[in-house]
Scaffold this motif. Structure first.
Motif, PDB file in Angstrom:
ATOM      1  N   SER A  52     -14.020  -3.072   3.246  1.00 50.77           N
ATOM      2  CA  SER A  52     -12.809  -2.389   2.777  1.00 50.77           C
ATOM      3  C   SER A  52     -11.570  -2.969   3.455  1.00 50.77           C
ATOM      4  CB  SER A  52     -12.906  -0.890   3.057  1.00 50.77           C
ATOM      5  OG  SER A  52     -13.963  -0.290   2.354  1.00 50.77           O
ATOM      6  N   MET A  53     -11.682  -3.225   4.747  1.00 48.35           N
ATOM      7  CA  MET A  53     -10.552  -3.831   5.468  1.00 48.35           C
ATOM      8  C   MET A  53     -10.273  -5.241   4.963  1.00 48.35           C
ATOM      9  SD  MET A  53      -8.340  -3.132   7.771  1.00 48.35           S
ATOM     10  CE  MET A  53      -7.047  -4.089   8.547  1.00 48.35           C
ATOM     11  N   MET A  54     -11.313  -6.007   4.725  1.00 44.25           N
ATOM     12  CA  MET A  54     -11.124  -7.373   4.225  1.00 44.25           C
ATOM     13  C   MET A  54     -10.465  -7.353   2.841  1.00 44.25           C
ATOM     14  SD  MET A  54     -12.729  -9.482   6.456  1.00 44.25           S
ATOM     15  CE  MET A  54     -13.465 -10.852   5.633  1.00 44.25           C
ATOM     16  N   PHE A  55     -10.861  -6.401   2.014  1.00 46.63           N
ATOM     17  CA  PHE A  55     -10.289  -6.305   0.671  1.00 46.63           C
ATOM     18  C   PHE A  55      -8.814  -5.953   0.744  1.00 46.63           C
ATOM     19  CE2 PHE A  55      -9.776  -4.127  -3.488  1.00 46.63           C
ATOM     20  CZ  PHE A  55     -10.075  -5.216  -4.286  1.00 46.63           C
ATOM     21  N   MET A  56      -8.446  -5.093   1.699  1.00 41.75           N
ATOM     22  CA  MET A  56      -7.040  -4.738   1.846  1.00 41.75           C
ATOM     23  C   MET A  56      -6.210  -5.910   2.356  1.00 41.75           C
ATOM     24  SD  MET A  56      -5.088  -2.102   4.253  1.00 41.75           S
ATOM     25  CE  MET A  56      -3.833  -3.245   4.735  1.00 41.75           C
ATOM     26  N   ILE A  57      -6.795  -6.753   3.224  1.00 41.49           N
ATOM     27  CA  ILE A  57      -6.054  -7.856   3.836  1.00 41.49           C
ATOM     28  C   ILE A  57      -5.657  -8.896   2.785  1.00 41.49           C
ATOM     29  CG2 ILE A  57      -6.287  -9.821   5.413  1.00 41.49           C
ATOM     30  CD1 ILE A  57      -8.000  -8.026   7.203  1.00 41.49           C
ATOM     31  N   ILE A  58      -6.559  -9.204   1.856  1.00 43.40           N
ATOM     32  CA  ILE A  58      -6.310 -10.297   0.914  1.00 43.40           C
ATOM     33  C   ILE A  58      -5.708  -9.800  -0.395  1.00 43.40           C
ATOM     34  CG2 ILE A  58      -8.129 -11.745   1.865  1.00 43.40           C
ATOM     35  CD1 ILE A  58      -9.934 -10.866  -0.409  1.00 43.40           C
ATOM     36  N   SER A  59      -5.194  -8.577  -0.442  1.00 45.24           N
ATOM     37  CA  SER A  59      -4.677  -8.005  -1.687  1.00 45.24           C
ATOM     38  C   SER A  59      -3.147  -8.067  -1.702  1.00 45.24           C
ATOM     39  CB  SER A  59      -5.121  -6.540  -1.833  1.00 45.24           C
ATOM     40  OG  SER A  59      -6.515  -6.454  -1.945  1.00 45.24           O
ATOM     41  N   PRO A  60      -2.569  -8.811  -2.640  1.00 45.92           N
ATOM     42  CA  PRO A  60      -1.109  -8.777  -2.818  1.00 45.92           C
ATOM     43  C   PRO A  60      -0.672  -7.765  -3.864  1.00 45.92           C
ATOM     44  CG  PRO A  60      -1.992 -10.567  -4.081  1.00 45.92           C
ATOM     45  CD  PRO A  60      -3.171  -9.861  -3.468  1.00 45.92           C
ATOM     46  N   ASN A  61      -1.618  -6.985  -4.351  1.00 41.84           N
ATOM     47  CA  ASN A  61      -1.368  -6.019  -5.406  1.00 41.84           C
ATOM     48  C   ASN A  61      -1.542  -4.622  -4.837  1.00 41.84           C
ATOM     49  OD1 ASN A  61      -2.132  -4.193  -7.690  1.00 41.84           O
ATOM     50  ND2 ASN A  61      -1.714  -6.041  -8.866  1.00 41.84           N
ATOM     51  N   LEU A  62      -0.626  -3.725  -5.178  1.00 40.87           N
ATOM     52  CA  LEU A  62      -0.648  -2.392  -4.589  1.00 40.87           C
ATOM     53  C   LEU A  62      -1.840  -1.569  -5.066  1.00 40.87           C
ATOM     54  CD1 LEU A  62       1.250  -1.362  -2.499  1.00 40.87           C
ATOM     55  CD2 LEU A  62       2.523  -0.136  -4.233  1.00 40.87           C
ATOM     56  N   ILE A  63      -2.342  -1.852  -6.254  1.00 38.97           N
ATOM     57  CA  ILE A  63      -3.526  -1.146  -6.742  1.00 38.97           C
ATOM     58  C   ILE A  63      -4.752  -1.532  -5.926  1.00 38.97           C
ATOM     59  CG2 ILE A  63      -5.039  -0.790  -8.717  1.00 38.97           C
ATOM     60  CD1 ILE A  63      -2.428   0.500  -9.180  1.00 38.97           C
ATOM     61  N   SER A  64      -4.960  -2.822  -5.717  1.00 39.51           N
ATOM     62  CA  SER A  64      -6.117  -3.266  -4.936  1.00 39.51           C
ATOM     63  C   SER A  64      -5.967  -2.885  -3.466  1.00 39.51           C
ATOM     64  CB  SER A  64      -6.314  -4.768  -5.093  1.00 39.51           C
ATOM     65  OG  SER A  64      -5.123  -5.467  -4.797  1.00 39.51           O
ATOM     66  N   ILE A  65      -4.736  -2.842  -2.973  1.00 38.94           N
ATOM     67  CA  ILE A  65      -4.518  -2.351  -1.608  1.00 38.94           C
ATOM     68  C   ILE A  65      -4.967  -0.893  -1.505  1.00 38.94           C
ATOM     69  CG2 ILE A  65      -2.673  -1.584  -0.047  1.00 38.94           C
ATOM     70  CD1 ILE A  65      -1.323  -4.205  -0.425  1.00 38.94           C
ATOM     71  N   LEU A  66      -4.668  -0.099  -2.536  1.00 41.54           N
ATOM     72  CA  LEU A  66      -5.079   1.304  -2.522  1.00 41.54           C
ATOM     73  C   LEU A  66      -6.596   1.434  -2.509  1.00 41.54           C
ATOM     74  CD1 LEU A  66      -4.120   4.283  -2.705  1.00 41.54           C
ATOM     75  CD2 LEU A  66      -4.363   4.075  -5.178  1.00 41.54           C
ATOM     76  N   LEU A  67      -7.302   0.539  -3.198  1.00 42.51           N
ATOM     77  CA  LEU A  67      -8.763   0.591  -3.193  1.00 42.51           C
ATOM     78  C   LEU A  67      -9.306   0.349  -1.783  1.00 42.51           C
ATOM     79  CD1 LEU A  67      -9.594  -1.324  -6.500  1.00 42.51           C
ATOM     80  CD2 LEU A  67      -9.589   1.137  -6.111  1.00 42.51           C
ATOM     81  N   GLY A  68      -8.804  -0.690  -1.115  1.00 41.40           N
ATOM     82  CA  GLY A  68      -9.230  -0.930   0.258  1.00 41.40           C
ATOM     83  C   GLY A  68      -8.785   0.159   1.204  1.00 41.40           C
ATOM     84  N   TRP A  69      -7.584   0.675   0.987  1.00 44.52           N
ATOM     85  CA  TRP A  69      -7.022   1.751   1.809  1.00 44.52           C
ATOM     86  C   TRP A  69      -7.877   3.012   1.706  1.00 44.52           C
ATOM     87  CZ3 TRP A  69      -2.458   1.143   4.664  1.00 44.52           C
ATOM     88  CH2 TRP A  69      -1.880   2.292   5.170  1.00 44.52           C
ATOM     89  N   ASP A  70      -8.221   3.391   0.490  1.00 44.46           N
ATOM     90  CA  ASP A  70      -9.069   4.571   0.286  1.00 44.46           C
ATOM     91  C   ASP A  70     -10.483   4.341   0.791  1.00 44.46           C
ATOM     92  OD1 ASP A  70      -7.680   6.749  -0.645  1.00 44.46           O
ATOM     93  OD2 ASP A  70      -7.652   6.057  -2.708  1.00 44.46           O
ATOM     94  N   GLY A  71     -10.969   3.100   0.657  1.00 46.58           N
ATOM     95  CA  GLY A  71     -12.289   2.792   1.199  1.00 46.58           C
ATOM     96  C   GLY A  71     -12.328   2.980   2.706  1.00 46.58           C
ATOM     97  N   LEU A  72     -11.274   2.555   3.393  1.00 45.64           N
ATOM     98  CA  LEU A  72     -11.193   2.769   4.840  1.00 45.64           C
ATOM     99  C   LEU A  72     -11.205   4.249   5.181  1.00 45.64           C
ATOM    100  CD1 LEU A  72      -8.519   0.108   5.894  1.00 45.64           C
ATOM    101  CD2 LEU A  72     -10.908   0.133   6.570  1.00 45.64           C
ATOM    102  N   GLY A  73     -10.419   5.044   4.438  1.00 47.07           N
ATOM    103  CA  GLY A  73     -10.359   6.471   4.728  1.00 47.07           C
ATOM    104  C   GLY A  73     -11.665   7.185   4.477  1.00 47.07           C
ATOM    105  N   LEU A  74     -12.331   6.855   3.373  1.00 49.78           N
ATOM    106  CA  LEU A  74     -13.587   7.527   3.032  1.00 49.78           C
ATOM    107  C   LEU A  74     -14.699   7.154   4.012  1.00 49.78           C
ATOM    108  CD1 LEU A  74     -15.308   9.225   1.091  1.00 49.78           C
ATOM    109  CD2 LEU A  74     -15.680   7.163  -0.265  1.00 49.78           C
ATOM    110  N   VAL A  75     -14.836   5.851   4.303  1.00 48.47           N
ATOM    111  CA  VAL A  75     -15.913   5.424   5.193  1.00 48.47           C
ATOM    112  C   VAL A  75     -15.643   5.891   6.621  1.00 48.47           C
ATOM    113  CG1 VAL A  75     -17.217   3.450   6.033  1.00 48.47           C
ATOM    114  CG2 VAL A  75     -16.373   3.471   3.698  1.00 48.47           C
ATOM    115  N   SER A  76     -14.367   5.935   7.029  1.00 48.75           N
ATOM    116  CA  SER A  76     -14.054   6.438   8.377  1.00 48.75           C
ATOM    117  C   SER A  76     -14.448   7.906   8.505  1.00 48.75           C
ATOM    118  CB  SER A  76     -12.571   6.258   8.678  1.00 48.75           C
ATOM    119  OG  SER A  76     -11.780   7.072   7.837  1.00 48.75           O
ATOM    120  N   TYR A  77     -14.266   8.685   7.437  1.00 47.39           N
ATOM    121  CA  TYR A  77     -14.706  10.083   7.476  1.00 47.39           C
ATOM    122  C   TYR A  77     -16.227  10.166   7.640  1.00 47.39           C
ATOM    123  CZ  TYR A  77     -15.833  14.772   5.847  1.00 47.39           C
ATOM    124  OH  TYR A  77     -16.349  16.036   5.750  1.00 47.39           O
ATOM    125  N   CYS A  78     -16.951   9.335   6.903  1.00 46.42           N
ATOM    126  CA  CYS A  78     -18.421   9.338   7.018  1.00 46.42           C
ATOM    127  C   CYS A  78     -18.876   8.912   8.402  1.00 46.42           C
ATOM    128  CB  CYS A  78     -19.026   8.416   5.964  1.00 46.42           C
ATOM    129  SG  CYS A  78     -18.709   8.914   4.267  1.00 46.42           S
TER     130      CYS A  78
END
Length: 574
Positions: A101-127
């Protein structure tokens, strides 16, 4: 269990070598100033293309290399640390999802794909925070999830406002944003989102609460993944807010966060919480230098901080294991004679955190402080900045005193020793990188030397403040002056300093009452009156009308007879 050991070894080898390759490619990119965009068409619908865009430049490549390097060592470290866990396969899968999720956020120049990595970080951090499945972990996970959801909502609103510019690929035209209402509103949303992820005031309480996760996860979260996502987002969006009024707002928030976390760490007795508060202090330092527009210095300190902070958490995990999961530093002491290798790693990581000359933290931290001194800044802010730097040295020396210098305070017959070589190999690798990494990064990221001319007393102010902070941390604890102060201070004042200025209590109550009244509103609104006058009521009305229509249609004879009767009556009166 054998499968887990082999999986950890395979992942360690793959991640380690891929990280070295990415760092070398990043050095090549920065040497020749290369940027590569990769676009892949996912599908086309009604003439509209859905394209995934990936950005590869020196900043994303080097950062990905560091994330994979630290992740490989932490996975190898987990091989020994989590060896007794029954559900270890679940743990390693969650860590992999977290890294990707962090890697996906790093290489994303698009705000939609950044949100996917961003939400992935939040969800997995909760788990991962609720991994140990007890009440404390559940509460900490809830605070973490709710705090990060604020940032998610801010990103969603910034996505909605980017409709005004025609594309979500912000990287293509971020330098051409005008200072109109739309760009200022988007920059405000981005800054608030970064503040939630990087735990700036008032979103700070989730960072120490996330210590309920296993120590390898804490090492990964606090070094290169979750908390650095906000800093990396602001580095990418720097042209958007660099000349706006939001810079002063960001500077004020980051300085107060630095001071609050440094002060709270000097009153804290939980080992992992002290290191977590030191992370919060360094995040405030990065945010403050970002508010001046020095993105490369913030990026430089982001990388060097990731190295020694991961090492600090690894050492704390070994200490906690050796002391039967005890995290109270008052129960430790005299570890150098019993755990010399772990103590060497811990001392070097703490000296890097303090900015000891010619260690990795020195090259970035001293440069940031001198650039701060050369800028035009409020005198009060200047004092808070250097006072926070002194507090960093103070709590580091305090922690070293309780762990190494003070007397052994645990069970009398409890034996302590360095644990398996699985843990020590990862720690020693990070130790050598922490020693030499700052020097090598300064050659790569700053090929032209910075010459900063300051008055003599301002040049010496960093050293003076560090020595004063170290003396304060040692003197107050060696002569038990803190116990003397505790006996004469009110308990609420001690709680105020030691509990992040009552923010955990405030945020917890706000979260509780928000969830409580949200449930009441849901029962009385969504499941109550809104059901009767909204969709459910309309559904019942349509059902009744359709049933009536069906009855009429099913009794056509009655309908014809009634119409014929009405027709005869009309003819008789006519």
């Amino acid at each position: 269990m054998l499968f887990y050991y082999s999986l950890c070894s395979i992942l360690f080898v793959y991640f380690f070598f891929i990280s070295l390759i990415l760092i070398l490619i990043g050095v090549y990119f920065i040497s020749f100033d290369l940027v590569i965009f990769v676009e892949y068409e996912l599908f086309m619908y009604n003439g509209s293309q859905f394209i995934m865009t990936l950005l590869f430049d020196w900043m994303s490549l080097i950062f990905m290399g560091f994330v994979l390097f630290i992740s490989s060592l932490i996975i190898y470290y987990s091989k020994g640390y989590m060896s007794g866990d029954k559900y270890i396969d679940r743990f390693i899968i969650l860590v992999l999802m977290f890294v990707f999720s962090m890697m996906f956020m790093i290489i994303s120049p698009n705000l939609i794909s950044i949100l996917l990595g961003w939400d992935g970080l939040g969800l997995v951090s909760y788990c991962l925070v609720i991994y140990y499945q007890n009440i404390k972990s559940y509460n900490a996970g809830m605070i973490t999830a709710l705090s990060n959801r604020v940032g998610d909502s801010m990103l969603l609103m910034s996505i909605a406002w980017l409709f005004n510019y025609g594309s979500w690929n912000y990287f293509m035209y971020i330098d051409f944003y005008s200072l109109d209402f739309n760009s200022q509103l988007i920059s405000l949303f981005i800054i608030i989102a970064a503040m939630t992820k990087s735990a700036q005031i008032p979103f700070s309480p989730w960072l120490p609460a996330a210590m309920a996760a296993p120590t390898p996860v804490s090492s990964l979260v606090h070094s290169s993944t979750l908390v650095t996502a906000g800093i990396y987002l602001l580095i990418r969006f720097n042209p958007l807010y660099v000349n706006s009024f939001l810079m002063n707002y960001l500077l004020f928030i980051s300085l107060i966060t630095m001071f609050m976390s440094g002060l709270g760490a000097n009153f804290e007795f939980d080992l992992k919480s002290i290191i977590a508060l030191s992370t919060l202090s360094q995040l405030g330092l990065m945010m403050s230098i970002l508010s001046f527009g020095y993105i490369y210095m913030a990026y430089f300190h982001l990388l060097t901080h990731a190295l020694f902070k991961a090492l600090l958490f690894m050492c704390s995990g070994v200490v906690i294991h050796s002391f039967k999961d005890c995290q109270d530093i008052r129960c430790l002491g005299n570890l150098f004679n019993q755990m010399p290798l772990t103590c060497i790693c811990f001392i070097i990581a703490s000296l890097c955190l303090c900015g000891m000359p010619f260690l990795s933290g020195f090259y970035s931290k001293d440069l940031i402080l001198e650039m701060y001194s050369s800028g035009y800044i409020n005198y009060c802010f200047y004092i808070i900045y250097y006072l926070s730097t002194g507090l960093t040295v103070s709590y580091s020396v305090r922690l070293l005193y309780y762990l190494i210098i003070s007397d052994f305070s645990f069970y009398t017959f409890h034996s302590v020793s360095d644990e398996s070589w699985l843990l020590l190999k990862s720690m020693f690798t990070l130790m050598f990188v922490s020693i030499f990494g700052g020097c090598m990064l300064s050659w790569v990221l700053l090929p032209t030397p910075y010459l900063i001319l300051l008055p003599f007393w301002m040049k010496l102010s960093v050293i003076i403040v560090c020595f004063m902070g170290g003396w304060l941390g040692y003197f107050f604890n060696s002569f038990n002056l803190f116990d003397f102060i505790y006996s004469y201070l009110y308990s609420w004042l001690i709680t105020f300093f030691g509990s992040m200025w009552f923010m955990p209590f405030i945020i917890t109550n706000l979260s509780y009452y928000s969830l409580f009244y949200g449930l009441k509103y849901q029962k009385s609104g969504d499941y109550g009156w809104f059901e009767m006058v909204g969709g459910q009521g309309l559904y019942y009305l349509l059902m009744k009308m359709s049933l009536f229509n069906q009855k009429v249609q099913n009794s056509l004879f009655n309908l014809f007879f009634i119409i014929m009767s009405f027709w005869f009556i009309i003819l008789m009166f006519m």
